[in-house]
Write a protein that holds these residues in place. Structure first.
Motif, PDB file in Angstrom:
ATOM      1  N   GLY A  58      19.669  46.817  -9.270  1.00  0.00           N
ATOM      2  CA  GLY A  58      19.091  47.727  -8.297  1.00  0.00           C
ATOM      3  C   GLY A  58      20.093  48.787  -7.921  1.00  0.00           C
ATOM      4  N   SER A  59      19.702  49.663  -7.013  1.00  0.00           N
ATOM      5  CA  SER A  59      20.599  50.723  -6.558  1.00  0.00           C
ATOM      6  C   SER A  59      20.428  50.926  -5.070  1.00  0.00           C
ATOM      7  N   ASP A  66      25.225  51.194  -7.884  1.00  0.00           N
ATOM      8  CA  ASP A  66      24.397  50.190  -8.542  1.00  0.00           C
ATOM      9  C   ASP A  66      24.807  48.801  -8.087  1.00  0.00           C
ATOM     10  N   LYS A  97      16.593  50.050  -4.154  1.00  0.00           N
ATOM     11  CA  LYS A  97      15.562  50.721  -4.930  1.00  0.00           C
ATOM     12  C   LYS A  97      15.705  50.385  -6.412  1.00  0.00           C
ATOM     13  N   ARG A  98      14.649  50.662  -7.143  1.00  0.00           N
ATOM     14  CA  ARG A  98      14.618  50.514  -8.605  1.00  0.00           C
ATOM     15  C   ARG A  98      15.098  49.126  -9.038  1.00  0.00           C
ATOM     16  N   PRO A 116      10.114  44.996 -13.863  1.00  0.00           N
ATOM     17  CA  PRO A 116      10.248  45.757 -12.613  1.00  0.00           C
ATOM     18  C   PRO A 116       9.757  44.960 -11.412  1.00  0.00           C
TER      19      PRO A 116
END
Length: 274
Positions: A58-59, A66, A97-98, A116
């Motif tokens: 993730g970030s 990261d 996020k991500r 995801p």
């Protein structure tokens, strides 16, 4: 009973910059071929519970960094849940996020695909209170991954059962799994450490501590296995310069985890495949 009065570090990759890593005293290392922190590489190919374990990437949008943590597939009716540490999902009240889960990750390759994250759950107090050692008994989180044509467990195999130990339960011979980073560790290979646990605190669901393993950055969120089930999550450690280091495990016990798991499983069952 050990009281956590020493300073602790959450096992964030930011700790990789730390120049010194203290050793676990040699008599305490019980992992065959274990190194100075009690860890040894997991033989390939990864099978069983090791195949169910992977990295959660993730970030942090605020710091633009990261984050790499561990995670493992937990058995659920939705067949789409991954267990990890709460601080791998929230940093200072911000959700990362991500996020994506890569089971059986090895040497930069995701042999079972990239999954995801579509939802994440942590105990309410983890989101609403500033970090303190009092939150460590609640440092456990869940993510639901995108199902696509098949749910996660159809690809990885049946997820691990949660071993809901109660406060005061001491376990011998747990296997901690994770992807440590830093001096001597690539962050791309699975490592294991065997450890015996004692109770750490008397608050909340309680915590387990092992003095046989000194988890490094990147180890957060990895499972602590016992008898084919997951009994806890790698949460934090004493500072890496500590020459008698220990690792703190958040146990899977008590109503906060049970309520969170039931809610996550229900919501993922109701979610339509993406």
């Amino acid at each position: 009973m050990l009281r956590l009065v020493l300073s602790l570090v959450l096992l964030d990759p930011a700790a990789v910059a730390e120049v010194s890593q203290g050793n676990v005293p040699v008599p305490r290392v019980i992992t065959p071929d274990g190194d100075r922190l009690g860890y040894a590489p997991v033989p390939r190919p990864y099978t069983g519970a090791r195949r169910l374990t992977g990295v959660l990437l993730g970030s942090d949008p605020a710091t633009r960094t990261d984050v790499l943590c561990g995670g493992t597939v937990i058995n659920s009716r939705s067949r789409s849940l991954v267990l990890t540490a709460a601080h791998c999902l929230y940093h200072n009240g911000r959700m990362l996020k991500r996020l994506a889960f890569l089971p059986a990750y090895d040497r930069g390759r995701p042999p079972l695909g990239v999954w995801p994250v579509v939802r994440a759950w942590v105990p309410a107090r983890w989101r609403s209170r500033p970090y303190s050692a009092d939150l460590l008994p609640y440092d456990v989180g869940l993510v639901g991954v995108e199902r696509g044509k098949r749910p996660l467990e159809a690809v990885t195999g049946r997820g691990l059962e949660a071993m809901r130990t109660t406060r005061g339960t001491n376990l011998r011979g747990l296997e901690l799994l994770g992807y440590p980073m830093g001096r001597g560790y690539p962050g791309t290979a699975l490592y294991r450490c065997l450890g015996d646990t004692v109770e750490a605190v008397s608050k909340g669901p309680g915590l387990m501590v092992t003095r046989n393993c000194h988890a490094a950055a990147g180890g957060s969120g990895g499972p602590a296995l016992y008898g084919g089930a997951v009994a806890g999550i790698v949460s934090s450690s004493s500072p890496m310069k500590d020459d008698k280091g220990y690792t703190v495990l958040t146990r899977l016990g008590g109503r906060p985890f049970e309520r969170m798991f039931a809610r996550a499983d229900r919501e993922m069952r109701l979610r339509r495949p993406g």
